[in-house]
Design an enzyme around this catalytic site. Structure first.
Site, PDB file in Angstrom:
ATOM      1  N   SER A   1      -9.910   2.370   2.672  1.00  0.00           N
ATOM      2  CA  SER A   1      -9.012   2.887   1.782  1.00  0.00           C
ATOM      3  C   SER A   1      -8.101   2.087   0.952  1.00  0.00           C
ATOM      4  O   SER A   1      -7.461   2.644   0.010  1.00  0.00           O
ATOM      5  CB  SER A   1      -8.302   3.912   2.638  1.00  0.00           C
ATOM      6  OG  SER A   1      -7.486   3.342   3.440  1.00  0.00           O
TER       7      SER A   1
ATOM      8  N   SER B   1     -10.476   0.043   6.905  1.00  0.00           N
ATOM      9  CA  SER B   1      -9.614  -0.030   5.672  1.00  0.00           C
ATOM     10  C   SER B   1      -9.013  -1.144   4.882  1.00  0.00           C
ATOM     11  O   SER B   1      -8.756  -1.173   3.859  1.00  0.00           O
ATOM     12  CB  SER B   1      -8.860   1.237   5.555  1.00  0.00           C
ATOM     13  OG  SER B   1      -9.599   2.421   5.364  1.00  0.00           O
TER      14      SER B   1
ATOM     15  N   LYS C   1       0.914  -1.228  -0.059  1.00  0.00           N
ATOM     16  CA  LYS C   1      -0.011   0.185  -0.138  1.00  0.00           C
ATOM     17  C   LYS C   1       0.935   1.433   0.065  1.00  0.00           C
ATOM     18  O   LYS C   1       1.872   1.310   0.654  1.00  0.00           O
ATOM     19  CB  LYS C   1      -0.993   0.022   1.393  1.00  0.00           C
ATOM     20  CG  LYS C   1      -2.062   1.076   1.218  1.00  0.00           C
ATOM     21  CD  LYS C   1      -2.845   0.988   2.498  1.00  0.00           C
ATOM     22  CE  LYS C   1      -4.037   2.072   2.526  1.00  0.00           C
ATOM     23  NZ  LYS C   1      -5.096   2.057   3.302  1.00  0.00           N
TER      24      LYS C   1
END
Lengths: 95, 478, 489
Positions: free
Chosen positions: C155, C179, C80
């Site tokens: 997210s 998330s 990420k």
């Protein structure tokens, strides 16, 4: 809570966020609806409840007083927007 | 109309740890810009603070020294504001629960009285960087070497009633932090800084006036001047029918005045909240006990002991205990001088201080060691040399000629106590100065000193002053 | 050997150790899939093929030499773009960091590097992890592999989509209010948010420091356990990292579920927003666990509905402060020709941040400002305590708590962007877990109209191994997690 245009301008200034005049009504409406939404929690009975700032109530970690870092100025300043003579440059600071 | 100033001080003492309060970067002063600013000090995305244990110990030591309660659990908070020398956009500080609670110090005033000044709190926080205003094409330069240096902010109660008291308090704290070896006290380098809160009120009025904060006044002299200027300014404002506005003012040493920096309306909304990157600082009894164990004798206790043990005046004891190194030096000297406390004090505060001062040296850097000075005091006490000759011996020692006995022997400075030799010199001086002799004998007593000087000179200063006086008075008598 | 994408992390790792195939082969195959398929997903912000192949070569040498080979040496992954990666752009999905080459590695990044693992690139995400749909990314929305018109959740939307489409064997995520779990649910994969403090936050760009936690997103619970073994561990550089013995999160995978008490919070199943098909899938999963030997108990989390309001004070408050460092002075976006200092700050931040980030900064700034602190921030912290107490009470009656991860399946791109509050409601089941610092995970438990449904498992503090055990046993008995969206098969 309903925020006025002035409220939004004041908050944006405090947060150092430039927002344009035409953005203000949108922000005012959205922020107001978020605040109204979060105010649901005002109904909760919290008298005598201890605030919980953190998941764990353990003592903070401490480190020994040892210098472990070396000079990495060149690497750090290679990603800086403006430097000169080893200093970060900003518009004139007036005190 | 009589006015009474009310003064409180906020002192920022940089703690002399090796590394920063939340990072492993060095705190050494005077390095090339930004060479001691690591990713944490620079507030790079994703970095986290880890607390320096030594900074906590130092804060505890200060707390114990002022008789304050050390919080078993204190909280770091973020003080949010934007400034280019504040890399994260917030300063990690302590707000609601500081590590050191209420305590007090006793200050010695010029008239010899002692006054207690309350310390509201002392808390740990990180220092910011510096903005350099030399002109880089109309820009300022930011150096973040100082960012993250540990600070102890010491907040006093508004207990002081004159600039002189404020200075006495500031000096007391200055001596204390240096005694504790938690701050080097160097004001030029900014290790010890002061903000002053000043207000005035009509004498007898129970309510405080509106106060102004004077920022960053960085020498004892400037603090005194800035406060005195501010007192006068506020009195003028009120007496001419105006009102003092609560504001932050900046002292300008060049113009010797304070000017508005920001008004109350412009005051920052710091949005303090507990720093979620740090958990509570827990100080247990064992840690407090360990720090207490390591505390040195504190200046006030030492001052009182000096007065009792060495029969010193409050003034002398105060001067000698102002610094831990000086007091240590003095005590070593007395030990080497068989307990001649007062004589040793005179020498430490007199010739030694003057020589150090002249050459800009620290006491720890004196070429005359306490052992040497103690031996010198002994030679005075046992009348091997006179006080005057001792000054000469001291200078020779200072210049590297070794211990006093060697110096006295090498230069033949031993005091002459042989009556015959002194009488011979007196006779010669009287013979050489008949006119002065006649004047003396006709009543001009003042000339006695002239004869003392002449005889001493003839004897190269080595005559015992007491013997010389007695013999001379006898011989000069008509 | 072109079927690597159908292999689990465990299978790839075993093959590498047995030298059935090389890390370079595996890595090249995934890089090829990224090149050919990610155009439809936009799941990567940055792909690093040269670095990946170099790391794969080094891993092969390490395996060949038989030295310092770890369980996952040579396994590729997608990171990420919130984790700092030295020498590689770390954008956090923001224009603010569009050109930010991180000067250091996050602790998690270093763990992967030390283990000899191979980073394929950095995945797309909501800007500064603020979002539930990946639509706030400066680098454009991510498309859900199950329906390209729909969001992958957020997210960690890029990570979820990349794993769901099997263009990376696993990916990292971070979870502040859901998330990891919500995009895992919406993309039909397995994701775990560990207990707060289990995975170091050092070098993970902060959104809300007291809530953020990194974790793995993978196809199976077993894979998640293996990856968590690499990610987790005490870090002296993170004051909030918990000082515990290193543990093997896979140690309980094969344990039977006999005697397991599964708590079913009554508040989770009565709410209006819950899609009945999601509710039905979760109940079916609970029944499956019963058939595996577990028993169900009804528990109550009475303050559940206060979790979103409390979260939307606490998280913005912390973020408003965390994001103050982005000021255009030392790194990151700086506006052109600032007139003065104020202009530098306001315009760099005004131009560098997107609308959702600005909204949250402003909410947080307001909640902390003089006169509002007690009513908003302090009250939220007290509610947080109530929520935590609810869980403590519930865990007296059960070992794990079961519920939906998200009230609905993936929604359409653009469907909720105009109304922040509606968007916030999609985190109703996940947020309380962050407020309490508990571990939570999401695993696939069915489909509704071809879209995956996620099952949430919540555990006691540091009880990840138990949760992974439940998930693994469920996955041994079901095949929802093995399904692949057709275009990516």
């Amino acid at each position: 809570m309903s925020l006025s245009k002035q409220d939004v301008e004041k908050i944006a200034h405090l947060a150092r966020l430039q927002i344009t005049g035409e953005q203000i009504p949108g922000f005012a409406a959205q922020l107001s609806s978020i605040l109204t939404f979060v105010e649901q929690m005002n109904g909760a009975e919290t008298t005598g409840v201890e605030a919980m700032a953190h998941p764990f109530d353990t003592p903070t970690r401490m480190r020994e007083d040892i210098v472990t870092e070396i000079n990495e100025r060149e690497a750090m300043q290679s990603i800086a927007p403006a430097v000169e003579a080893g200093l970060y440059l900003v518009p004139k600071v007036i005190e | 109309m009589s006015w009474e100033p009310v003064i409180g001080l906020e002192i920022h003492a940089q703690l002399q740890t090796k590394s920063k309060i939340f990072s492993g970067a060095s705190t050494a002063f005077g390095s090339e810009p930004n060479t001691q600013a690591c990713i944490i000090d620079l507030g790079m995305p994703g970095v986290l603070p880890v607390l320096n244990r030594e900074a906590v110990r130092m804060a505890i030591a200060f707390g114990l020294a002022i008789g304050a309660r050390v919080a078993p659990r204190s909280i770091f908070a973020r003080k949010n504001y934007f400034y280019p020398d504040l890399p994260k956009g917030y300063q990690i500080s302590q707000y609601e629960i500081p590590i050191v609670g209420k305590g007090s110090v006793r200050i010695l005033l010029d008239d010899g009285t002692v006054k207690e000044i309350g310390v509201t709190r002392a808390h740990l926080e990180e220092d910011a960087g510096k903005s350099l205003h030399e002109d880089f094409h109309g820009m300022s330069g930011i150096d973040l070497n100082r960012a993250g240096t540990p600070l102890l902010e010491i907040v006093s109660e508004p207990d002081m009633r004159s600039a002189k008291e404020a200075i006495a308090y500031m000096k007391t704290i200055h001596a204390l932090v240096r005694y504790l070896r938690i701050c080097d006290g160097n004001m030029q380098e900014g290790s010890f800084r002061c903000d002053a809160n000043v207000s005035v009120r009509r004498r007898g009025d129970p309510i405080f006036g509106t106060r102004c904060e004077i920022k960053n006044v960085n020498s004892f002299r400037f603090v005194e001047r800035a406060i005195n200027f501010e007192i006068e300014r506020q009195i003028d404002v009120i007496e001419s029918g105006g009102r003092v506005d609560q504001e932050t003012r900046l002292y300008d040493p060049d113009g010797n005045e304070t000017r508005t920096m920001r008004s109350k309306e412009e005051a920052n909304d710091y949005r303090y909240f507990p720093d979620p990157d740090l958990l509570p600082v827990v100080v247990d009894d064992a840690l407090v006990a360990a720090v207490r164990e390591s505390l040195p004798e504190l200046p006030e206790a030492r001052r009182e002991r000096f007065m009792a043990q060495y029969a010193l005046s409050a003034y002398d004891a105060g001067v000698l205990t102002a610094g831990r190194e000086l007091a240590d030096y003095y005590e070593s000297t007395v030990a080497a001088a068989n307990g001649e406390g007062k004589l040793a004090a005179n020498w430490v505060m007199g010739d030694l201080a003057a020589f150090l001062n002249r050459e800009g040296r620290e006491i720890t850097d004196s070429p005359v060691t306490p052992a040497m000075l103690g031996a010198l005091v002994n030679r005075i006490a046992d009348q091997t040399i006179s006080g005057t000759i001792a000054k000469k011996v001291f200078e020779l020692m200072w210049n590297g000629e070794g211990d006093p006995d060697a110096v006295i022997a090498r230069h033949g400075l031993k005091q002459v106590t042989d009556t015959g030799a002194i009488e011979k010199a007196i006779a010669e001086v009287m013979a050489a100065n008949p006119q002065q002799l006649a004047q003396y004998r006709s009543g001009k007593d003042k000339l006695f000193g002239f004869f003392v000087g002449q005889v001493m000179r003839k004897m190269q200063g080595k005559a015992s002053p007491e013997q010389l006086n007695a013999l001379l008075r006898d011989k000069l008598a008509p | 050997m072109s079927k690597f994408h159908t292999m689990t992390v465990a299978r790839i790792a075993a093959g590498l150790r047995r030298r059935e195939f090389s890390s370079v082969e595996v890595t090249r195959s995934f890089l090829d899939r990224i090149a050919s398929l990610d155009g439809r997903l936009n799941s990567f912000i940055t792909v690093t093929p040269e670095l990946a192949l170099a790391a794969a070569k080094a891993a092969d040498a390490r395996i060949g030499g038989g030295e310092a080979v770890t369980a996952l040496t040579g396994v590729p992954y997608a990171h990420k773009d919130i984790f700092c990666t030295k020498g590689v752009r770390t954008s956090c999905g923001s224009r603010m960091l569009e050109n930010f080459i991180a000067p250091y590695d996050a602790t998690v990044t270093r763990h992967f590097r030390d283990a000899g693992m191979v980073m394929l690139g950095k995945t797309n995400m909501d800007e500064f992890a603020m979002g539930s749909s990946n639509e706030t990314s400066y680098f454009g929305p991510v498309h859900n592999p199950w329906d390209l018109q729909r969001v992958p959740g957020g997210s960690s939307g890029g990570s979820a989509a990349a794993v769901a489409a099997r263009i990376s064997p696993f990916a990292t995520g971070t979870d502040t209010g859901g998330s990891i779990r919500q995009p895992a649910a919406l993309c039909g994969i397995t994701g775990i948010k560990p207990t707060y403090g289990a995975v170091s936050r050092f070098g993970m760009i902060a959104f809300a420091s007291s809530l953020d936690q990194g974790g793995p997103m993978a196809v199976t619970a077993e894979d998640a356990a293996l990856v968590l073994n690499v990610m987790a561990g005490n870090d002296p550089r993170d004051s909030t990292s918990v000082e515990r013995e290193k543990e093997d999160y896979a140690r309980l995978l094969d344990a039977p579920l006999r005697g397991l008490r599964v708590g079913m919070p009554k508040e989770y199943f009565g709410s209006d927003g819950l899609d009945p098909r999601v509710g039905a899938a979760v109940h079916a999963a609970a029944a499956e666990l019963v058939s595996l030997g577990a028993s169900l108990v009804e528990v109550s989390l009475p303050n559940s509905e206060l979790s979103i309001p409390a979260y939307y004070v606490v998280a913005p408050a912390e973020c408003s402060s965390n994001l103050s460092r982005f000021d255009g002075v030392r790194y990151g976006y700086r506006c052109k020709e600032p007139r003065d200092l104020m202009d530098l700050f306001c315009r760099s931040r005004g131009e560098g941040f997107g609308a959702e980030v600005k909204r949250r900064i402003m909410i947080g700034t307001y909640a902390l400002s003089a006169g509002y602190y007690d009513a908003y921030y302090l009250q939220a912290l007290k509610v947080r305590r109530l929520i935590r107490n609810d869980f403590d009470a519930a865990f007296n009656q059960c070992d794990v708590i079961l519920g939906p991860t998200s009230p609905t399946t993936a929604f359409r791109i653009g469907e909720k962007t105009d109304d922040p509050v509606t968007m916030y409601l999609s985190d109703i089941y996940t947020i309380a877990v962050n407020l309490a610092g508990l571990p939570g995970m999401s695993i696939p438990c069915g489909f509704a109209d071809g879209l995956p449904v996620g099952l949430q498992i919540i555990g006691r503090h540091f009880d990840e191994a138990r949760m992974l055990n439940v998930a693994h046993q469920y996955q041994q008995a079901t095949d929802w997690h093995t399904r692949l969206p057709a275009p990516f098969a």
